[in-house]
Design a protein around this motif. Sequence first.
Motif, mmCIF file in Angstrom:
data_model
loop_
_atom_site.group_PDB
_atom_site.id
_atom_site.type_symbol
_atom_site.label_atom_id
_atom_site.label_comp_id
_atom_site.label_asym_id
_atom_site.label_seq_id
_atom_site.Cartn_x
_atom_site.Cartn_y
_atom_site.Cartn_z
ATOM 1 N N GLU A 148 0.589 18.194 -1.897
ATOM 2 C CA GLU A 148 -0.100 18.392 -0.624
ATOM 3 C C GLU A 148 -0.811 17.132 -0.144
ATOM 4 O OE1 GLU A 148 -2.522 21.770 -1.476
ATOM 5 O OE2 GLU A 148 -0.891 23.218 -1.099
ATOM 6 N N ARG A 149 -1.016 16.170 -1.036
ATOM 7 C CA ARG A 149 -1.635 14.900 -0.633
ATOM 8 C C ARG A 149 -0.617 13.857 -0.204
ATOM 9 N NH1 ARG A 149 -4.701 16.003 -5.294
ATOM 10 N NH2 ARG A 149 -3.685 14.344 -6.490
ATOM 11 N N TRP A 150 0.636 14.026 -0.619
ATOM 12 C CA TRP A 150 1.665 13.071 -0.246
ATOM 13 C C TRP A 150 2.088 13.271 1.215
ATOM 14 C CZ3 TRP A 150 5.677 12.986 -4.869
ATOM 15 C CH2 TRP A 150 5.100 12.294 -5.942
ATOM 16 N N ALA A 151 2.473 12.185 1.860
ATOM 17 C CA ALA A 151 2.918 12.249 3.252
ATOM 18 C C ALA A 151 4.225 11.489 3.407
ATOM 19 C CB ALA A 151 1.857 11.658 4.178
ATOM 20 N N ASP A 152 5.066 11.971 4.301
ATOM 21 C CA ASP A 152 6.352 11.328 4.561
ATOM 22 C C ASP A 152 6.147 9.877 4.978
ATOM 23 O OD1 ASP A 152 9.137 11.168 4.918
ATOM 24 O OD2 ASP A 152 8.895 11.485 7.077
ATOM 25 N N ILE A 156 3.704 4.711 -2.484
ATOM 26 C CA ILE A 156 2.893 5.105 -3.631
ATOM 27 C C ILE A 156 3.290 4.284 -4.850
ATOM 28 C CG2 ILE A 156 2.572 7.482 -2.804
ATOM 29 C CD1 ILE A 156 4.694 8.320 -4.912
ATOM 30 N N ASP A 157 2.371 4.230 -5.812
ATOM 31 C CA ASP A 157 2.660 3.694 -7.135
ATOM 32 C C ASP A 157 2.979 4.899 -8.020
ATOM 33 O OD1 ASP A 157 2.635 2.775 -9.742
ATOM 34 O OD2 ASP A 157 0.903 1.472 -9.482
ATOM 35 N N VAL A 158 4.255 5.097 -8.322
ATOM 36 C CA VAL A 158 4.688 6.281 -9.057
ATOM 37 C C VAL A 158 4.022 6.348 -10.421
ATOM 38 C CG1 VAL A 158 6.689 7.537 -9.948
ATOM 39 C CG2 VAL A 158 6.906 6.190 -7.868
ATOM 40 N N LYS A 159 3.905 5.196 -11.065
ATOM 41 C CA LYS A 159 3.291 5.153 -12.387
ATOM 42 C C LYS A 159 1.849 5.665 -12.328
ATOM 43 C CE LYS A 159 2.715 1.755 -16.137
ATOM 44 N NZ LYS A 159 2.881 0.323 -16.457
ATOM 45 N N VAL A 439 8.271 21.135 -8.791
ATOM 46 C CA VAL A 439 7.327 21.227 -7.672
ATOM 47 C C VAL A 439 7.521 20.074 -6.697
ATOM 48 C CG1 VAL A 439 4.886 21.020 -7.039
ATOM 49 C CG2 VAL A 439 5.568 22.566 -8.888
ATOM 50 N N LEU A 440 7.617 18.868 -7.222
ATOM 51 C CA LEU A 440 7.634 17.682 -6.366
ATOM 52 C C LEU A 440 9.013 17.418 -5.756
ATOM 53 C CD1 LEU A 440 5.402 15.321 -8.543
ATOM 54 C CD2 LEU A 440 4.726 16.655 -6.532
ATOM 55 N N ALA A 441 10.074 17.585 -6.535
ATOM 56 C CA ALA A 441 11.415 17.230 -6.051
ATOM 57 C C ALA A 441 11.939 18.220 -5.022
ATOM 58 C CB ALA A 441 12.387 17.126 -7.222
ATOM 59 N N ALA A 469 7.226 3.194 -4.650
ATOM 60 C CA ALA A 469 8.223 4.053 -4.011
ATOM 61 C C ALA A 469 7.748 4.471 -2.630
ATOM 62 C CB ALA A 469 8.487 5.287 -4.866
ATOM 63 N N THR A 470 8.707 4.806 -1.786
ATOM 64 C CA THR A 470 8.420 5.396 -0.484
ATOM 65 C C THR A 470 8.702 6.888 -0.571
ATOM 66 O OG1 THR A 470 9.044 3.367 0.669
ATOM 67 C CG2 THR A 470 8.969 5.393 1.965
ATOM 68 N N VAL A 471 7.742 7.704 -0.149
ATOM 69 C CA VAL A 471 7.874 9.161 -0.172
ATOM 70 C C VAL A 471 8.727 9.596 1.017
ATOM 71 C CG1 VAL A 471 6.629 11.352 -0.025
ATOM 72 C CG2 VAL A 471 5.651 9.430 -1.320
ATOM 73 N N ARG A 472 9.769 10.379 0.754
ATOM 74 C CA ARG A 472 10.623 10.902 1.819
ATOM 75 C C ARG A 472 10.584 12.427 1.760
ATOM 76 N NH1 ARG A 472 11.014 6.412 4.814
ATOM 77 N NH2 ARG A 472 12.103 4.714 3.742
ATOM 78 N N ALA A 473 10.003 13.038 2.768
ATOM 79 C CA ALA A 473 9.966 14.501 2.828
ATOM 80 C C ALA A 473 11.367 15.045 3.071
ATOM 81 C CB ALA A 473 9.026 14.963 3.924
ATOM 82 N N ARG A 474 11.734 16.090 2.360
ATOM 83 C CA ARG A 474 13.017 16.714 2.568
ATOM 84 C C ARG A 474 12.984 17.537 3.852
ATOM 85 N NH1 ARG A 474 14.794 20.493 -1.642
ATOM 86 N NH2 ARG A 474 16.766 20.313 -0.495
ATOM 87 N N GLY A 475 14.067 17.490 4.605
ATOM 88 C CA GLY A 475 14.123 18.201 5.860
ATOM 89 C C GLY A 475 14.245 19.694 5.689
#
Length: 475
Positions: A148-152, A156-159, A439-441, A469-475
């Motif tokens: 819920e905190r991530w945005a398209d 982010i730093d995945v690590k 949850v995330l994928a 990484a760049t966060v990409r929201a699934r459509g």
Amino acid sequence: MATHAGPDAGTHNEEQPTGTSPQGPVAFVEGPRGVPLLGNLPAFGKDPLAFFEQLRDRGDFVRWRFGRSRALFIAHPDNVGELLTEVERTFDQPDLGIAFRSLLGNGVVVAKGADWRRKRSLVQPSVRPKQVRSYAATMAECAVALAERWADGERIDVKREMAALTQLIAVRTIFGVDTAADAESIGRAMDVAQKEIGAEFSGIGALLPDWVPTPGRARVKRATAVIDTEVSRIVSRHRDGDTERPDLLSRLLTARDETGARLSDREIRDETVTLYIGGHETTSSTLVWAWHLLSRNPRVRDALTEELDRVLADHEPGYDDYASLTYTQAVVKETLRLYPTIWLITGLAKEGATIGGTPVPAGTRVWSSQWATHRDPRWYGDPEAFRPERWLTADREEGKGGEPAEEIPEYAWFPFGGGPRVCLGTRFALVEAVLVLAVLARRFHLDVTTDGIRPVPSLTLQPDRDVLATVRARG
């Protein structure tokens, strides 16, 4: 380095491939020539993973020198199984150095003999499947809060994100505290300690007596002091409370052995730190490598999200979904094959020890590496490829129209060790990794900047840099 393998260790094959299974006593071959006094330690310390692959390519039983000490490297799954299952009888736990002992104390990973058996009997009930079920909701809730905190489009730093997430899950399920401050304080100290342990273990510090001061040992000592203070504070809070808590620490505080005795404060500290490392470090690293691999393999990523959409539909994953998420489990298993969090095991031969029917002189240190065996082309087709399908049953794969699943020998996959000293937190770590990934994928793809990321073998196998990484929201 003590390790851990669990009930979900994949498909086992009763028959070894022709010509690869040892027949009768084996002949040891000589490893690369070392240098005076240090033996092969310089090559080992420079790149342990490449060194173990080099030994594996020389043979299944290779002599080398760890400093001035005799050492034997084994690569064949049959003999890895001997080492893991004969521990406590013909192989002993070696001393892994003062830095390692400073962090883990004399917990169940380090303890020996009757002391180990007592501690295992007290800790094991806290991580049985019934108890892991009760922790699964916390795992999913923490992952949902992160999602819920991530945005398209966000970078982010995945690590860092995975470390913060698994730290929070660990402090909630193990210590029963619920603030990011608690997680961060313990997590920072753990990060320092585990890096220094890895540095000492593969460097000249491995040969130095305990009393020799080094900057790394000083850093471990300071980090351990922080951990001890935090754990002591949390234990006191539990003992002063009036209500029963469902966390692991509370179960350890009330556990009694067959004589009715409880774990001492020091033993509580050692076991909670051990469980924290298993519950946080293992899963955090596994998730980072999973995102790295998924980003490089769109086909696998698509197959994963297809399963998540089909199985989960409109609900968040829980413990009851774990068994149905077979492809997600396979992604985690394949990640652990290519990037095993625990990357080596070692044991000390006792009098009368044998490997493959051949006597091993008492005092010989026997080594094996998950990294080397997991990437052996004898056991895995195209071993460098990220192919989760190799872990699926043949029926499942044929139903998808894919190629049949591979038959993988027992102990060709052992990221959690095996035998009597198998990691107690195996089920916890696998369920956590699957539920968090689910949850995330199902919400996001991560486009990871993968160029140049290399594994660094410290206490666990970690990326050598920030994983952006760049966060990409699934459509």
